[in-house]
Enzyme design. Sequence first.
Site, mmCIF file in Angstrom:
data_model
loop_
_atom_site.group_PDB
_atom_site.id
_atom_site.type_symbol
_atom_site.label_atom_id
_atom_site.label_comp_id
_atom_site.label_asym_id
_atom_site.label_seq_id
_atom_site.Cartn_x
_atom_site.Cartn_y
_atom_site.Cartn_z
ATOM 1 N N ASP A 195 8.012 -9.726 -12.287
ATOM 2 C CA ASP A 195 6.889 -9.331 -11.595
ATOM 3 C C ASP A 195 5.701 -9.479 -12.342
ATOM 4 O O ASP A 195 5.234 -8.446 -12.827
ATOM 5 C CB ASP A 195 7.258 -7.959 -11.189
ATOM 6 C CG ASP A 195 6.312 -7.286 -10.154
ATOM 7 O OD1 ASP A 195 5.486 -7.909 -9.567
ATOM 8 O OD2 ASP A 195 5.864 -5.824 -10.144
ATOM 9 N N LYS A 220 2.885 -10.722 -11.004
ATOM 10 C CA LYS A 220 1.600 -10.745 -9.838
ATOM 11 C C LYS A 220 0.637 -11.679 -10.189
ATOM 12 O O LYS A 220 -0.590 -11.165 -10.354
ATOM 13 C CB LYS A 220 1.065 -9.362 -9.686
ATOM 14 C CG LYS A 220 2.191 -8.222 -9.343
ATOM 15 C CD LYS A 220 1.441 -6.942 -9.045
ATOM 16 C CE LYS A 220 2.544 -5.880 -8.793
ATOM 17 N NZ LYS A 220 3.188 -5.461 -9.905
ATOM 18 N N THR A 247 1.402 -0.692 -3.601
ATOM 19 C CA THR A 247 1.715 0.879 -3.113
ATOM 20 C C THR A 247 0.981 2.159 -3.948
ATOM 21 O O THR A 247 1.004 3.338 -3.274
ATOM 22 C CB THR A 247 3.167 1.088 -3.349
ATOM 23 O OG1 THR A 247 3.697 0.632 -4.736
ATOM 24 C CG2 THR A 247 4.066 0.293 -2.193
ATOM 25 N N ARG A 252 10.514 4.646 -12.805
ATOM 26 C CA ARG A 252 10.362 5.980 -13.462
ATOM 27 C C ARG A 252 11.608 7.262 -13.031
ATOM 28 O O ARG A 252 12.285 7.854 -13.718
ATOM 29 C CB ARG A 252 9.090 6.761 -13.451
ATOM 30 C CG ARG A 252 8.029 5.747 -14.425
ATOM 31 C CD ARG A 252 6.526 6.057 -14.180
ATOM 32 N NE ARG A 252 6.508 5.557 -12.807
ATOM 33 C CZ ARG A 252 5.121 5.536 -12.470
ATOM 34 N NH1 ARG A 252 3.939 6.183 -13.127
ATOM 35 N NH2 ARG A 252 4.695 5.232 -11.207
ATOM 36 N N LYS A 294 14.030 -5.717 -12.767
ATOM 37 C CA LYS A 294 12.683 -6.043 -12.587
ATOM 38 C C LYS A 294 11.902 -6.027 -14.023
ATOM 39 O O LYS A 294 11.886 -4.935 -14.697
ATOM 40 C CB LYS A 294 11.795 -5.144 -11.785
ATOM 41 C CG LYS A 294 10.463 -5.699 -11.491
ATOM 42 C CD LYS A 294 9.529 -4.902 -10.440
ATOM 43 C CE LYS A 294 8.829 -4.106 -11.858
ATOM 44 N NZ LYS A 294 7.505 -4.108 -11.609
ATOM 45 N N ASP A 343 -4.765 -16.239 -9.168
ATOM 46 C CA ASP A 343 -5.715 -17.285 -10.048
ATOM 47 C C ASP A 343 -5.928 -18.375 -9.281
ATOM 48 O O ASP A 343 -5.281 -18.685 -7.877
ATOM 49 C CB ASP A 343 -4.778 -17.782 -11.385
ATOM 50 C CG ASP A 343 -5.878 -18.208 -12.377
ATOM 51 O OD1 ASP A 343 -6.923 -19.047 -12.142
ATOM 52 O OD2 ASP A 343 -5.895 -17.784 -13.723
HETATM 53 O O1 C5P Z 1 8.038 3.749 -11.657
HETATM 54 P P1 C5P Z 1 7.753 3.268 -10.259
HETATM 55 O O2 C5P Z 1 9.132 3.485 -9.343
HETATM 56 O O3 C5P Z 1 6.603 3.916 -9.524
HETATM 57 O O4 C5P Z 1 7.452 1.601 -10.517
HETATM 58 C C1 C5P Z 1 7.388 0.848 -9.492
HETATM 59 C C2 C5P Z 1 7.300 -0.406 -9.966
HETATM 60 O O5 C5P Z 1 7.018 -1.281 -9.116
HETATM 61 C C3 C5P Z 1 6.412 -0.866 -10.978
HETATM 62 O O6 C5P Z 1 6.745 -1.570 -12.032
HETATM 63 C C4 C5P Z 1 5.161 -1.332 -10.393
HETATM 64 O O7 C5P Z 1 4.432 -2.216 -11.386
HETATM 65 C C5 C5P Z 1 5.768 -2.158 -9.345
HETATM 66 N N1 C5P Z 1 5.240 -2.478 -8.207
HETATM 67 C C6 C5P Z 1 4.260 -1.341 -7.510
HETATM 68 N N2 C5P Z 1 3.924 -1.694 -6.269
HETATM 69 C C7 C5P Z 1 3.489 -2.847 -5.940
HETATM 70 C C8 C5P Z 1 4.092 -3.922 -6.698
HETATM 71 C C9 C5P Z 1 5.048 -3.471 -7.637
HETATM 72 O O8 C5P Z 1 4.686 -0.340 -7.839
HETATM 73 N N3 C5P Z 1 2.957 -3.187 -4.745
#
Ligand code: C5P
Length: 230
Positions: free
Chosen positions: A59, A61, A119, A210, A32, A64
């Site tokens: 991603d 998002k 989330t 992460r 991603k 607009d």
């Molecule tokens: O590091 P972590 O596992 O929290 O990363 C989650 C990834 O998913 C991040 O890049 C974040 O931008 C993305 N994301 C998210 N929640 C969403 C959509 C995308 O955490 N609803």
Amino acid sequence: MNVPVYVALDFSDRTKMERLIETLGETATHYKIGLETYLAFGNSFVDQMIAKGKTIFLDLKFHDIPNTVASAVANAAQMGVALMTVHALGGEAMVRSAVEAAMRHGQERTGILAVTYLTSHDQATLPLSNQREVALAIQIDELANLAELAHAHGVVASAHEIAMIKEKHPSLHVLVPGIRPEGFAVQDQARVATPKQAVLAGADYLVVGRPITQAQDPLAVLKMIVKACQ
Ligand code: C5P
């Protein structure tokens, strides 16, 4: 089952990022690319990853007016990304214009995913006070309905909402971030689940950042997650 795991590349340091990609090797087939990485390294990095045979979820998002989103999606779809995101809160017309642009311009079809609520939110932190008065599940159902009416490939939601979305909107694929293997820190996420919980709940794709990218041994963590998805 074989649910694909998208490794979230959120990096500004190219050397660190390249080292991680090297370490993950052939085990990481899906990546991603989000705002941070895209703004640092641009289209040429997306092209480079696709040329390496990786499946890319861009991603960014978008949120607009429909015409602007359609043009942005057209440019991204031409690169050959597999998935990209728009905010469901942009409305049905905006999501529909993204879907139509992806169909017209995607070399292979680029799937449009509508983000429901991030989330990082739970009921108490929804942006508007009147949103906090309506159950999150009801609002997510409405946003999923909007995505379905706009013929989106799917939605982004937490593992907690998968069963409801699948039951009421079976045509939608569900991509699930907020994944935390047991014992890993929640950080800024709120509606989290383990990889196994998400897969058992019916997730079609997982996104993990992460827990892999900041691990002492990223390859071992990825392998453990991939195993839970098989
Ligand atoms: O590091 P972590 O596992 O929290 O990363 C989650 C990834 O998913 C991040 O890049 C974040 O931008 C993305 N994301 C998210 N929640 C969403 C959509 C995308 O955490 N609803």
